[in-house]
Design a protein around this motif. Structure first.
Motif, PDB file in Angstrom:
ATOM      1  N   LEU A 147      -9.129  -2.509   4.612  1.00 31.87           N
ATOM      2  CA  LEU A 147      -7.957  -3.656   4.399  1.00 31.87           C
ATOM      3  C   LEU A 147      -6.822  -3.350   3.532  1.00 31.87           C
ATOM      4  CD1 LEU A 147      -9.412  -6.689   2.443  1.00 31.87           C
ATOM      5  CD2 LEU A 147     -10.296  -4.335   2.269  1.00 31.87           C
ATOM      6  N   ALA A 148      -5.721  -3.925   3.700  1.00 32.49           N
ATOM      7  CA  ALA A 148      -4.626  -3.690   2.758  1.00 32.49           C
ATOM      8  C   ALA A 148      -4.009  -5.178   2.725  1.00 32.49           C
ATOM      9  CB  ALA A 148      -3.502  -2.871   3.129  1.00 32.49           C
ATOM     10  N   VAL A 149      -3.721  -5.682   1.671  1.00 35.41           N
ATOM     11  CA  VAL A 149      -3.408  -7.029   1.380  1.00 35.41           C
ATOM     12  C   VAL A 149      -2.083  -6.968   0.744  1.00 35.41           C
ATOM     13  CG1 VAL A 149      -3.925  -9.484   0.405  1.00 35.41           C
ATOM     14  CG2 VAL A 149      -5.530  -7.741   1.169  1.00 35.41           C
ATOM     15  N   ASN A 150      -1.029  -7.450   1.054  1.00 32.87           N
ATOM     16  CA  ASN A 150       0.303  -7.522   0.543  1.00 32.87           C
ATOM     17  C   ASN A 150       0.749  -6.265   0.151  1.00 32.87           C
ATOM     18  OD1 ASN A 150       0.880 -10.416   0.375  1.00 32.87           O
ATOM     19  ND2 ASN A 150      -0.735 -10.229  -1.056  1.00 32.87           N
ATOM     20  N   SER A 151       0.557  -5.097   0.862  1.00 27.92           N
ATOM     21  CA  SER A 151       0.823  -3.776   0.514  1.00 27.92           C
ATOM     22  C   SER A 151       1.286  -3.006   1.787  1.00 27.92           C
ATOM     23  CB  SER A 151      -0.660  -3.055   0.090  1.00 27.92           C
ATOM     24  OG  SER A 151      -0.306  -1.770   0.084  1.00 27.92           O
ATOM     25  N   PHE A 152       1.118  -3.258   2.678  1.00 35.92           N
ATOM     26  CA  PHE A 152       1.414  -2.706   4.073  1.00 35.92           C
ATOM     27  C   PHE A 152       2.844  -2.617   4.232  1.00 35.92           C
ATOM     28  CE2 PHE A 152       2.406  -2.405   8.698  1.00 35.92           C
ATOM     29  CZ  PHE A 152       2.002  -1.023   9.116  1.00 35.92           C
ATOM     30  N   HIS A 153       3.720  -3.595   4.107  1.00 36.12           N
ATOM     31  CA  HIS A 153       5.098  -3.548   4.108  1.00 36.12           C
ATOM     32  C   HIS A 153       5.850  -2.657   3.069  1.00 36.12           C
ATOM     33  CE1 HIS A 153       4.229  -6.477   0.936  1.00 36.12           C
ATOM     34  NE2 HIS A 153       5.400  -6.397   0.455  1.00 36.12           N
ATOM     35  N   LEU A 154       5.032  -2.183   2.280  1.00 38.51           N
ATOM     36  CA  LEU A 154       5.629  -1.370   0.951  1.00 38.51           C
ATOM     37  C   LEU A 154       5.496   0.148   1.304  1.00 38.51           C
ATOM     38  CD1 LEU A 154       4.165  -3.183  -2.063  1.00 38.51           C
ATOM     39  CD2 LEU A 154       6.841  -3.461  -1.140  1.00 38.51           C
ATOM     40  N   TRP A 155       4.520   0.605   2.308  1.00 34.44           N
ATOM     41  CA  TRP A 155       4.326   1.883   2.535  1.00 34.44           C
ATOM     42  C   TRP A 155       5.329   2.648   3.079  1.00 34.44           C
ATOM     43  CZ3 TRP A 155      -0.921   1.530   5.803  1.00 34.44           C
ATOM     44  CH2 TRP A 155      -1.885   0.690   4.999  1.00 34.44           C
ATOM     45  N   SER A 156       5.891   3.652   2.410  1.00 36.36           N
ATOM     46  CA  SER A 156       7.122   4.350   2.898  1.00 36.36           C
ATOM     47  C   SER A 156       7.153   5.076   4.227  1.00 36.36           C
ATOM     48  CB  SER A 156       7.408   5.694   1.760  1.00 36.36           C
ATOM     49  OG  SER A 156       6.183   6.550   2.062  1.00 36.36           O
ATOM     50  N   ASP A 157       6.030   5.225   4.695  1.00 39.71           N
ATOM     51  CA  ASP A 157       5.852   5.737   6.407  1.00 39.71           C
ATOM     52  C   ASP A 157       4.686   4.789   6.778  1.00 39.71           C
ATOM     53  OD1 ASP A 157       5.390   6.791   8.811  1.00 39.71           O
ATOM     54  OD2 ASP A 157       5.878   8.871   8.073  1.00 39.71           O
ATOM     55  N   PRO A 158       4.840   3.436   7.422  1.00 40.24           N
ATOM     56  CA  PRO A 158       3.948   2.631   7.815  1.00 40.24           C
ATOM     57  C   PRO A 158       3.098   3.471   8.963  1.00 40.24           C
ATOM     58  CG  PRO A 158       5.977   1.852   7.982  1.00 40.24           C
ATOM     59  CD  PRO A 158       6.183   3.056   7.336  1.00 40.24           C
ATOM     60  N   GLN A 159       3.832   4.302   9.850  1.00 39.58           N
ATOM     61  CA  GLN A 159       3.086   4.791  10.883  1.00 39.58           C
ATOM     62  C   GLN A 159       2.106   5.965  10.549  1.00 39.58           C
ATOM     63  OE1 GLN A 159       3.636   4.042  14.771  1.00 39.58           O
ATOM     64  NE2 GLN A 159       1.481   4.546  14.002  1.00 39.58           N
ATOM     65  N   ALA A 160       2.265   6.804   9.535  1.00 37.31           N
ATOM     66  CA  ALA A 160       1.709   7.669   8.965  1.00 37.31           C
ATOM     67  C   ALA A 160       0.384   7.058   8.199  1.00 37.31           C
ATOM     68  CB  ALA A 160       2.381   8.595   7.913  1.00 37.31           C
ATOM     69  N   GLY A 161       0.728   5.887   7.525  1.00 34.50           N
ATOM     70  CA  GLY A 161      -0.492   5.446   6.779  1.00 34.50           C
ATOM     71  C   GLY A 161      -1.524   4.858   7.801  1.00 34.50           C
ATOM     72  N   LEU A 162      -1.079   4.390   8.848  1.00 35.50           N
ATOM     73  CA  LEU A 162      -2.084   3.619   9.770  1.00 35.50           C
ATOM     74  C   LEU A 162      -2.784   4.876  10.627  1.00 35.50           C
ATOM     75  CD1 LEU A 162      -0.035   0.816  11.665  1.00 35.50           C
ATOM     76  CD2 LEU A 162      -1.905   0.779  10.024  1.00 35.50           C
ATOM     77  N   GLY A 163      -2.026   5.850  10.760  1.00 34.24           N
ATOM     78  CA  GLY A 163      -2.808   7.293  11.164  1.00 34.24           C
ATOM     79  C   GLY A 163      -3.701   7.539  10.384  1.00 34.24           C
ATOM     80  N   GLU A 164      -3.682   7.470   8.997  1.00 37.73           N
ATOM     81  CA  GLU A 164      -4.564   7.824   8.022  1.00 37.73           C
ATOM     82  C   GLU A 164      -5.857   6.971   8.062  1.00 37.73           C
ATOM     83  OE1 GLU A 164      -4.585  11.197   7.262  1.00 37.73           O
ATOM     84  OE2 GLU A 164      -4.755  10.894   5.132  1.00 37.73           O
ATOM     85  N   ALA A 208      -0.121   2.563  18.400  1.00 29.28           N
ATOM     86  CA  ALA A 208       0.269   3.883  18.303  1.00 29.28           C
ATOM     87  C   ALA A 208      -0.465   4.696  17.705  1.00 29.28           C
ATOM     88  CB  ALA A 208       1.789   3.918  17.991  1.00 29.28           C
ATOM     89  N   ALA A 209      -0.904   4.259  16.585  1.00 26.47           N
ATOM     90  CA  ALA A 209      -2.201   4.811  15.726  1.00 26.47           C
ATOM     91  C   ALA A 209      -3.496   5.160  16.221  1.00 26.47           C
ATOM     92  CB  ALA A 209      -2.298   4.285  14.270  1.00 26.47           C
ATOM     93  N   GLY A 210      -3.862   4.394  17.424  1.00 27.87           N
ATOM     94  CA  GLY A 210      -4.893   4.652  17.956  1.00 27.87           C
ATOM     95  C   GLY A 210      -5.906   3.469  18.069  1.00 27.87           C
ATOM     96  N   PHE A 211      -5.564   2.452  17.415  1.00 27.44           N
ATOM     97  CA  PHE A 211      -6.494   1.254  17.060  1.00 27.44           C
ATOM     98  C   PHE A 211      -6.262   0.374  18.743  1.00 27.44           C
ATOM     99  CE2 PHE A 211      -5.481   2.101  12.748  1.00 27.44           C
ATOM    100  CZ  PHE A 211      -6.694   2.030  12.132  1.00 27.44           C
ATOM    101  N   ARG A 212      -7.121  -0.634  18.719  1.00 25.50           N
ATOM    102  CA  ARG A 212      -7.231  -1.347  19.970  1.00 25.50           C
ATOM    103  C   ARG A 212      -7.705  -2.689  19.506  1.00 25.50           C
ATOM    104  NH1 ARG A 212     -12.562  -2.328  20.876  1.00 25.50           N
ATOM    105  NH2 ARG A 212     -14.041  -0.942  19.773  1.00 25.50           N
ATOM    106  N   ASP A 213      -7.657  -3.642  20.483  1.00 27.67           N
ATOM    107  CA  ASP A 213      -7.916  -5.211  20.121  1.00 27.67           C
ATOM    108  C   ASP A 213      -7.183  -5.582  19.378  1.00 27.67           C
ATOM    109  OD1 ASP A 213      -9.707  -4.891  22.246  1.00 27.67           O
ATOM    110  OD2 ASP A 213     -11.351  -4.578  21.095  1.00 27.67           O
ATOM    111  N   VAL A 214      -5.928  -5.534  19.091  1.00 29.82           N
ATOM    112  CA  VAL A 214      -5.129  -6.099  18.063  1.00 29.82           C
ATOM    113  C   VAL A 214      -4.864  -7.579  18.037  1.00 29.82           C
ATOM    114  CG1 VAL A 214      -2.912  -5.564  16.592  1.00 29.82           C
ATOM    115  CG2 VAL A 214      -4.139  -3.676  17.916  1.00 29.82           C
TER     116      VAL A 214
END
Ligand SMILES: C[S@@+](CC[C@H](N)C(=O)[O-])C[C@H]1O[C@@H](n2cnc3c(N)ncnc32)[C@H](O)[C@@H]1O
Length: 233
Positions: A147-164, A208-214
């Motif tokens: 989980l990430a709370v009040n943090s995701f919007h700050l990631w410099s590369d959200p797609q790379a973070g979700l891939g990780e 796009a990062a490979g998650f499902r059932d969003v």
């Protein structure tokens, strides 16, 4: 509201273009420095004040995101951008959680959160690291929940973070992102939050990062509204 996996699938095509341009989700809303900047990377005296405010004001949102994780017995849980460590402390109190890990780029928050969990860290149940979502220091399939709370919007590369995140989660794992919804008008020191348009960009990034059932679920937490965005692996 529950947008469900169909909504995520329908917009998945935009994920590729988002991946091509790594931009933080709130790039259009710079915080302009001052105390607001301390919520992005807390440090020094301002960071201590921000940490105290976060521990109080973000508590109910953190616990709402934690509830949405639906923790199985023996869960291995990762928190990204843990700030002062309120959610980590709640995780420590859950006997069904076997292992807790966290990462945050703020040395100050690492120290604050570490203090809240020091007994379990000494026993090896809690593993907190300095770093960012975009480069997680754990091997593949290390966790069942993240989980990430009040943090995701700050990631410099959200797609790379979700891939990780997808990489370190096991098949059958789940992720929850807690996002604060924008207020109709700006209030001094209140977090501006994310607009509907910004929140709508998140499900395609997860697909796009490979998650499902969003899904996207709106909830009232304290005096504010939150968007709980969840997905499965
Ligand atoms: C607004 S605070 C929220 C802290 C806590 N989750 C809460 O809700 O109170 C944002 C946190 O995300 C961290 N952060 C910023 N950029 C990050 C990144 N790229 N990866 C992981 N954490 C990040 C900051 O250091 C800060 O502790």
């Amino acid at each position: 509201m529950n947008a469900g996996s169909a909504a995520a699938g329908a917009t998945a095509g935009t994920g590729a273009s988002a991946a091509a341009a790594p931009v933080p989700l709130d790039a259009a809303c710079p915080d302009g420095g001052g105390l607001r900047a301390q919520f992005r990377l807390p440090r020094g005296l301002g960071g201590r004040i921000a940490g105290l405010l976060m521990a109080v004001k973000n508590r109910s949102m953190g616990l709402a995101a934690l509830d949405a994780l639906d923790l199985p017995p023996g869960a291995r849980v990762l928190e990204i951008g843990f700030g002062p460590g309120v959610v980590l402390e709640a995780l420590v109190r859950r006997p069904e959680v076997a292992r807790i890990a966290g990462i945050d780029p703020s040395e100050l928050m690492l120290a604050r959160a570490g203090r809240r969990c020091r007994n379990d860290a000494a026993r090896g149940r809690v593993d907190l690291r300095l770093g960012v979502a975009e480069a997680l220091p754990w091997p593949d399939a290390s966790f069942d929940r993240a989980l990430a709370v009040n943090s995701f919007h700050l990631w410099s590369d959200p797609q790379a973070g979700l891939g990780e995140l997808r990489r370190v989660l096991t098949t059958g794992g789940r992720v929850v992102l807690g996002l604060r919804v924008a207020l109709p008008e700006a209030r001094r020191l209140a977090s501006p939050g994310l607009t509907d348009e910004q929140i709508a960009r998140v499900p395609p990034l997860l697909v796009a990062a490979g998650f499902r059932d969003v899904y996207v679920e709106r909830r009232s937490v304290g005096s504010r509204e939150a968007a709980i965005v969840g997905a499965a692996c």
